[in-house]
Design a protein around this motif. Structure first.
Motif, PDB file in Angstrom:
ATOM      1  N   GLN B 109       0.962  -1.236  -0.211  1.00 11.36           N
ATOM      2  CA  GLN B 109       0.179   0.146  -0.065  1.00 11.36           C
ATOM      3  C   GLN B 109       0.721   1.189   0.241  1.00 11.36           C
ATOM      4  O   GLN B 109       0.319   2.366  -0.745  1.00 11.36           O
ATOM      5  N   GLY B 110       1.828   1.227   0.909  1.00  9.52           N
ATOM      6  CA  GLY B 110       2.977   3.124   0.657  1.00  9.52           C
ATOM      7  C   GLY B 110       3.583   2.421  -0.787  1.00  9.52           C
ATOM      8  O   GLY B 110       3.424   3.668  -1.041  1.00  9.52           O
ATOM      9  N   LEU B 111       3.607   1.627  -1.477  1.00 13.72           N
ATOM     10  CA  LEU B 111       4.322   1.879  -2.713  1.00 13.72           C
ATOM     11  C   LEU B 111       3.457   2.108  -3.286  1.00 13.72           C
ATOM     12  O   LEU B 111       3.624   3.105  -4.134  1.00 13.72           O
ATOM     13  N   THR B 122       5.111   9.790   2.044  1.00 15.68           N
ATOM     14  CA  THR B 122       4.609   8.152   1.679  1.00 15.68           C
ATOM     15  C   THR B 122       4.472   7.649   3.240  1.00 15.68           C
ATOM     16  O   THR B 122       5.001   7.278   4.030  1.00 15.68           O
ATOM     17  N   VAL B 123       2.718   7.860   3.080  1.00 10.56           N
ATOM     18  CA  VAL B 123       2.230   7.525   4.637  1.00 10.56           C
ATOM     19  C   VAL B 123       2.073   6.044   4.696  1.00 10.56           C
ATOM     20  O   VAL B 123       2.100   5.281   3.681  1.00 10.56           O
ATOM     21  N   ILE B 124       2.903   5.453   5.349  1.00 11.91           N
ATOM     22  CA  ILE B 124       3.723   4.583   6.115  1.00 11.91           C
ATOM     23  C   ILE B 124       2.447   3.657   6.621  1.00 11.91           C
ATOM     24  O   ILE B 124       1.703   2.973   6.143  1.00 11.91           O
ATOM     25  N   ALA B 187      -2.960  12.003  -2.573  1.00 12.59           N
ATOM     26  CA  ALA B 187      -3.100  10.860  -2.368  1.00 12.59           C
ATOM     27  C   ALA B 187      -2.865  10.747  -0.887  1.00 12.59           C
ATOM     28  O   ALA B 187      -1.829  11.653  -0.264  1.00 12.59           O
ATOM     29  N   GLY B 188      -3.111   9.787   0.400  1.00 13.00           N
ATOM     30  CA  GLY B 188      -2.513   9.985   1.983  1.00 13.00           C
ATOM     31  C   GLY B 188      -3.828  10.856   2.555  1.00 13.00           C
ATOM     32  O   GLY B 188      -3.692  10.636   3.431  1.00 13.00           O
ATOM     33  N   GLN B 189      -4.470  11.770   2.101  1.00  6.93           N
ATOM     34  CA  GLN B 189      -4.782  13.052   2.735  1.00  6.93           C
ATOM     35  C   GLN B 189      -6.796  12.242   3.362  1.00  6.93           C
ATOM     36  O   GLN B 189      -7.445  11.198   2.881  1.00  6.93           O
TER      37      GLN B 189
END
Lengths: 417, 593
Positions: B109-111, B122-124, B187-189
C-alpha cells in the motif's frame, strides 16, 4: 649552481599567489557539506601541495633558460616513458575511475604524469618550432611538431583522458600561431577535425567543404597536399558516423548531453544541470562563503575538482566569478607580455605555450560548468583540488619568472598591456 | 621563424584580444545565468533542497444541539518515508519491517501511495501507536528519510452510539482520486466516507498546512526546523447538529447487544433529527486509520448485518403503521369519515374473490368506526376501505404522501422508499391479466408491494403530528423545510390524532402509555418473509408522537424480527419519556396486530 640576483616578475607571482589562495579557499569551502565526507580535509593537503609547489617553483627559477632548453629532450623522453608505463600500471581515480591516468606505487597514488607532460611537451614543441628559420608554409614542413605533440597525445588519449588531449591540441595550435604559421594553413590543418564534427549535418558539412575548396584554391598549397586535405576531409565527413557507432555508450552520452542536457536528466545531464542551478542561484553576491546549498547538500558533483567553479558561482555570486576572471585575465595578459619580451624564440614559444595550456583549461572547465562546453573532466588551474596540477602550474610560473627575468624590459613593464 | 618585434606585437595583440574576448564571452554567460535567470535557478535550487511535508488540518468538531461533542480531534501519529525512487522506498520499508511490525500489504500500500504522489512523503502508518513511534524514534538515525508527525486524528467519544449518522473518515481511495470531485485531494489525505463526515466533507475539511524540511541529494533529511517558514494548517469551523446526544445514547442503550433494528426521532415542527440509530452499530473509532481486518470480517459476517444502516437503508413493509396513509387517502377523497362503519363486520377475516383475507385477531372486531378500526388495527375494516378507494386512488394517494421517495435527510446513505406509482407497475410485473384488485387489500394494510424506510415513516408521521405538512429530516441545523402532504382540515387531523391516542389508550399499544403525557401512535407487525420452524417472523413497528396535543417528538421504531408491534411501542414510549423527562404508567397488558 650559483645563486645569482635577478629581477623577479612580481606582477606575475602576485597574481598566481592570489589565484592559488582563492583556489585553496574554495577547496576548503567545497569540503563544507552537511553530510561530512573526506573532502572536508582535502584543503589541508592542497595547502601542503601549494607550499611544495612554491618551493619547486623557486628551485626552477634557479635554472637558466639555457639549462631548461638543454634539459628539454631528456625530460621529454622521461615523459614519454612514463606515459607508456601508465598504459600498463596506470590507475583510475575519482570521476575518471576507469582511465589509467594515475601513477601509483603500492596502491598509493603519487600523481598524474600527464600534468607534467603538459609542460615538457610545451618545451619540446617550442624547441622544435624555434629551430625553423622561416615559419612553415606547408603541411609537410609540420611533420616534426606534429610528431612531438602527436606521440604523447596518442598515449594520453589511450588512457583515456579526453580533457588533457584537448589541452594538447589547444596549445599546439596556439604555439603554431605564435611561431608565425599563417592562419589559412592552421585552418587547413584543423579542417579534417572540423569535417568530422560537421559530418552529422550534411548541409553544414557541404558548406564547410565548399569553403575549404575555396581556401585551398586561394592559398595554393602544394598540389599533393591540397588533394590530400580534400580527400582527408571527405573521408572524415563520411567516416565519422561510423566512428560514432564505435564510441562507447558513455562517450556518446557525454556528447549528446552536451547538445541537450535534458536528454537524461537523472544521469549524465544531472551534473551539468545541478552545476547550472548552483551558479544561477548564486545571483549577484552568492549565498555566502561555505553556505551554498547545492554544494552543502551534495547536489553538486565533483565540487572540489571538475565543478569547483560552480562553488565560486554559488557562494560568491557573479562578483566572485568576475573576480576570478579578472585574475585569470591579468595572468594571461602578463604572460603574453613575457612572451613578447622574451629573449629568444624558444623562451617566447614556451611562455606562450604555457599561457595557451592554462587558457584551454579555463575555457573548457568554466564553459563546462555552464554547459557551454562538453563534460571532459578537465581541472581549473589553481582552483581544482589536485597536487600534480598545482605543482605543474607553479613549475610553469617558475619557468615564466625565469624567462621574464632574462627577457627584455624584465619586470620594469607596466602591469597592464 | 618570424620573430621580428612588430610581428610579435601583432600576434600578442591578437592573442590578448582572443583571451579577453573568450573571458568576456564567459562573463556574459555567467551574467545571463546569475543575474538575468537568477529567479529561475534560485527556485530550482530551493526545489532541490526543500521537501514539503503536509501538515493535516483538524477536521471541524461536530456538536449536538446542546453543545456536546459528537466528533472530536485528538493527537495521533503518522509515520511517513521520504524517498526519491520506488526502489529506495522498498528497501527502507523492508528494513523498517525488521524494526516494527509491518505487514506485506502495508508495504504494498505504501508503494502504491508513492506511485500516486512521489513528491510527497509516503504515508506508511497513518495512525501509529505511541509504542511504534517510540521504537522508531530510538532507531531514527538508521532511517534517514523517516518522518514522524503528530497529526490530528478523528475521535468519536461515543463511538458506536453515533456511528449510524456520523459515519467515519479514512484515507482517500484511488477510485475517489480518479473522480473530478476529488481534484483537490492528494493521496494520503483523510476524507469523510459515510454519514455526516461524507455529507459535509467540504465543510468539515480544514486547509492543509505545510512544513518544509531540507534534504540532501540522496533525499536524506538534513534539517527539519527553520528551512523555511511553515504554513500553519487551518482548522475547519465546527458543525452544529440537531442531534440530542443524550437521547441518542439512551436509544443505543435500549437496543443493547441483543436487539436489531432502527430508530429515528425527529422534532415534527422543525424536522430536526434528534436521534438516528441502527442496531447493531459498529465503532467508528476503529475505522479511523484503516479498519483492522479481523474487525472488518466480524462485521461483514455478522448475520445481523451491522454495516447495513437499518434506519436509512433498511426497506421494510410498514405493516399497520401504514393504515394511517390509507386513512388519510380515505378522508381526503371523502370516501370515509372517522365515524363511518364498513358494510362487512369483522369476524376474524373476510372472503374476497376466491381468497379468504384474515384479520390479525381471529376473534373478530365486529362493526367498527374508522376511529376504532385504527385503535384496534382491524384489518377487515381496511380491506374494505381499500376496496372502496380502489387501487388507482390508493396508489395516487400514496404518491402524494411521498411513499415512493427519499425523505431527503442530509445523509448520503438514505435509500428511496418503494411504492408503486400507478397500476402500470403491476402490469409490468405480473402482466395485464396476472393480477387482480385483491392487491389493494394488502396495500391498504401496509403489506404487499410496499417497502418503507424507518426514516420515511417518521417523516410521514410528522405531517400527522402537525398541520398535514411533512418536515424534511435534517441532522445539521438549517431552516425548516416543510411540504404540504395532505389536504385535511384541522378538525380531521385532530380526529386522526384522537384515533392514534386511542391506540395507546385502550388500543393495541396501551401498555406503553405515559403518565401525564398523551402519547399518540400506531403499532405495526409486518411480515418479514423469514420463517423459523414454519412460523413467519414479523418486524415490529411503532411510529408515534407526543404530547398528542402539541407534538414535540416523533419516533419511529422498527425491531427486525421483533414480533409484535407492542414491543416497538414500548421502546418508543421509553424514548419519548426520556426526551420529555416523564415517568411511564404501568397499565394493563394488551395484544395487537
Amino acid at each position: 649552481m650559483s645563486v645569482r640576483r635577478f629581477p623577479v616578475d612580481w606582477p606575475l607571482v602576485i597574481v598566481a599567489l592570489l589565484l592559488s589562495t582563492y583556489g585553496i579557499s574554495i577547496v576548503y569551502s567545497a569540503g563544507q557539506t552537511d553530510i561530512h565526507t573526506a573532502v572536508e580535509r582535502l584543503w589541508k593537503a592542497q595547502a601542503v601541495w601549494f607550499l611544495l609547489s612554491l618551493a619547486a617553483a623557486f628551485a626552477v627559477t634557479r635554472f637558466s633558460v639555457r639549462l631548461i632548453d638543454w634539459l628539454t629532450w631528456p625530460m621529454y623522453a622521461v615523459t614519454i616513458a612514463m606515459l607508456v608505463l601508465l598504459l600498463f600500471i596506470g590507475k583510475g581515480a575519482g570521476t575518471a575511475a576507469s582511465s589509467k591516468s594515475w601513477l601509483a606505487i603500492g596502491g598509493f597514488r603519487i600523481g598524474q604524469p600527464s600534468e607534467l607532460a603538459k609542460i615538457t611537451v610545451v618545451l619540446a614543441l617550442a624547441k622544435v618550432l624555434s629551430a625553423y628559420k622561416e615559419p612553415p608554409r606547408s603541411l609537410l614542413e609540420l611533420w616534426k611538431p606534429a610528431l612531438v605533440v602527436g606521440i604523447p597525445w596518442a598515449l594520453i588519449m589511450k588512457q583515456p583522458d579526453l580533457g588533457t588531449g584537448i589541452v594538447f591540441v589547444g596549445f599546439a595550435f596556439a604555439m603554431l600561431f605564435w611561431a608565425g604559421v599563417s592562419w589559412p594553413l592552421l585552418v587547413l590543418v584543423a579542417s579534417p577535425v572540423v569535417s568530422l564534427i560537421l559530418a552529422f549535418n550534411t548541409k553544414l558539412w557541404g558548406a564547410w567543404f565548399l569553403l575549404l575548396i575555396a581556401l585551398v584554391l586561394w592559398y595554393k598549397p602544394y598540389m599533393y597536399e591540397g588533394i590530400f586535405l580534400v580527400v582527408l576531409n571527405v573521408i572524415f565527413g563520411v567516416v565519422s558516423p561510423i566512428v560514432w557507432e564505435k564510441l562507447a555508450p558513455y562517450q556518446q552520452k557525454r556528447l549528446l548531453v552536451f547538445i541537450n542536457p535534458d536528454i537524461d536528466r537523472r544521469l549524465a545531464g544531472y551534473h551539468v544541470i545541478q552545476s547550472q542551478i548552483a551558479i544561477g542561484s548564486g545571483g549577484w553576491f552568492g549565498k555566502g562563503f561555505t553556505q551554498g546549498t547545492q554544494k552543502r547538500l551534495a547536489f553538486l558533483p565533483a565540487q572540489h575538482t571538475d565543478f569547483i567553479f560552480a562553488v565560486v558561482g554559488e557562494e560568491l555570486g557573479f562578483v566572485g566569478v568576475t573576480l576570478a576572471f579578472t585574475l585569470f585575465l591579468l595572468l594571461f595578459l602578463r604572460v603574453t607580455k613575457i612572451a613578447e619580451r622574451a629573449n629568444d624564440s624558444f623562451s617566447s614559444l614556451v611562455a606562450f605555450g604555457l599561457l595557451a595550456s592554462w587558457f584551454v583549461h579555463v575555457l573548457v572547465n568554466v564553459g563546462m560548468t555552464l554547459n557551454l562546453m562538453p563534460i571532459t573532466g578537465i581541472p581549473l588551474p589553481f582552483f581544482s583540488y589536485g597536487g600534480s596540477f598545482m605543482l605543474a602550474s607553479w613549475l610553469a610560473i617558475g619557468i615564466l619568472v625565469r624567462i621574464s627575468a632574462e627577457g627584455r624590459g624584465g619586470r620594469s613593464g607596466p602591469f597592464a598591456v | 621563424m618570424s620573430f621580428h618585434p612588430n610581428d610579435i606585437r601583432r600576434r600578442g595583440q591578437a592573442a590578448n584580444l582572443m583571451v579577453a574576448g573568450v573571458l568576456g564571452f564567459l562573463t556574459i554567460g555567467f551574467f545571463r545565468s546569475q543575474v538575468v535567470q537568477h529567479q529561475k535557478y534560485a527556485l530550482q535550487s530551493e526545489t532541490n533542497r526543500l521537501r514539503e511535508l503536509p501538515l493535516p488540518a483538524p477536521r471541524g468538531v461536530i456538536y449536538d444541539r446542546n453543545g456536546k461533542v459528537i466528533a472530536d480531534n485528538v493527537i495521533g501519529y503518522s509515520v511517513s518515508v521520504l524517498a526519491q525512487k520506488e526502489d529506495t522506498l522498498r528497501a527502507v520499508l523492508q528494513r523498517l519491517a525488521g524494526t516494527i511490525n509491518l505487514t506485506g500489504p502495508q508495504i504494498e500500500q505504501g508503494l502504491r501511495r508513492f506511485r500516486r504522489a512521489p513528491a510527497r512523503p509516503t504515508v506508511i502508518i497513518p495512525d501509529a501507536s505511541f509504542d511504534v513511534v517510540s521504537v522508531l524514534e530510538e532507531h531514527r538515525t538508521q532511517f534517514p528519510g523517516l518522518i514522524i508527525q503528530s497529526s490530528p486524528r478523528r475521535f468519536y467519544p461515543d463511538g458506536p452510539v453515533v456511528s449510524p449518522f456520523v459515519g467515519y473518515t479514512a484515507e482517500v481511495s484511488e477510485a475517489e482520486l480518479a473522480q473530478p470531485a476529488f481534484a483537490e485531494y492528494k493521496a494520503g489525505q483523510q476524507v469523510g466516507k459515510q454519514g455526516l463526515e461524507r455529507e459535509y466533507e467540504s465543510v468539515l475539511r480544514g486547509r492543509e498546512g505545510s512544513q518544509f524540511v531540507e534534504v540532501d541529494a540522496r533525499g536524506r533529511i538534513v534539517r527539519t526546523a527553520g528551512a523555511r517558514q511553515d504554513l500553519i494548517p487551518i482548522a475547519a469551523p465546527p458543525l452544529y447538529t440537531n442531534i440530542d446526544l443524550d437521547l441518542q445514547r439512551f436509544v443505543a442503550g435500549i437496543f443493547g447487544d441483543s436487539l436489531q433494528g432502527g430508530v429515528v426521532a425527529m422534532d415534527p415542527k422543525t424536522g430536526g433529527v434528534l436521534a438516528l440509530y441502527s442496531a447493531p452499530a459498529w465503532d467508528a473509532n476503529r475505522f479511523i486509520g484503516g479498519i483492522p481486518a479481523q474487525y472488518w470480517d466480524s462485521l461483514r459476517n455478522d448475520p445481523r448485518r451491522p454495516l447495513y444502516n437499518k434506519a436509512l437503508q433498511g426497506q421494510y413493509p410498514p405493516g399497520s403503521t401504514f393504515k394511517l396513509a390509507t386513512t388519510v387517502v380515505g378522508l381526503e377523497t371523502g370516501a370515509v369519515t372517522m365515524n363511518d362503519k364498513m358494510p362487512i363486520p369483522c369476524t376474524g377475516g373476510m372472503q374476497y374473490g376466491s381468497r379468504y383475507f384474515r384479520c390479525w385477531d381471529k376473534r373478530g372486531h365486529g362493526y367498527l368506526s374508522l376511529h376504532d378500526a385504527i385503535a384496534k388495527s382491524c384489518d377487515v375494516y381496511f380491506y374494505q376501505l381499500g376496496l372502496k378507494l380502489g387501487i388507482s386512488r390508493l396508489l395516487a394517494g400514496g404518491v402524494q404522501l411521498h411513499m415512493n421517495e427519499k425523505a431527503g435527510i442530509d445523509l448520503p446513505e438514505e435509500r428511496r422508499a418503494r411504492w408503486p406509482e400507478t397500476t402500470e407497475y403491476f402490469n409490468r410485473r405480473y402482466g395485464k391479466s396476472g393480477w387482480t384488485q385483491s392487491v389493494v387489500l394488502n396495500l391498504a394494510i401496509g403489506q404487499g408491494e410496499n417497502s418503507q424506510t424507518i426514516l420515511n415513516m417518521a417523516r410521514f408521521y410528522t405531517a400527522l403530528a402537525t398541520d398535514g405538512t411533512a418536515a424534511k429530516p435534517e441532522i445539521v441545523r438549517r431552516n425548516p423545510d416543510r411540504v404540504k402532504m395532505m389536504n385535511l382540515t384541522p378538525q380531521q387531523l385532530d380526529e386522526v390524532r384522537g384515533a392514534l391516542v386511542g391506540v395507546v389508550q385502550g388500543g393495541t399499544a396501551s401498555a406503553s402509555a405515559i403518565k401525564g403525557v398523551q402519547l399518540a401512535g400506531k403499532t405495526g407487525t409486518a411480515q418479514s418473509g423469514k420463517f423459523v420452524n414454519g412460523v413467519e417472523l414479523n418486524h415490529a413497528w411503532f411510529v408515534g408522537f407526543a404530547p398528542a396535543n402539541d407534538p414535540k417528538i416523533v419516533v419511529a421504531v422498527m425491531i427486525e424480527f421483533g414480533g409484535h408491534g407492542t414491543r416497538s411501542a414500548a421502546i418508543a414510549s421509553k424514548i419519548i419519556q426520556a426526551y420529555l423527562h416523564v415517568a411511564p404508567i404501568v397499565d394493563q397488558s394488551s395484544v395487537e396486530g
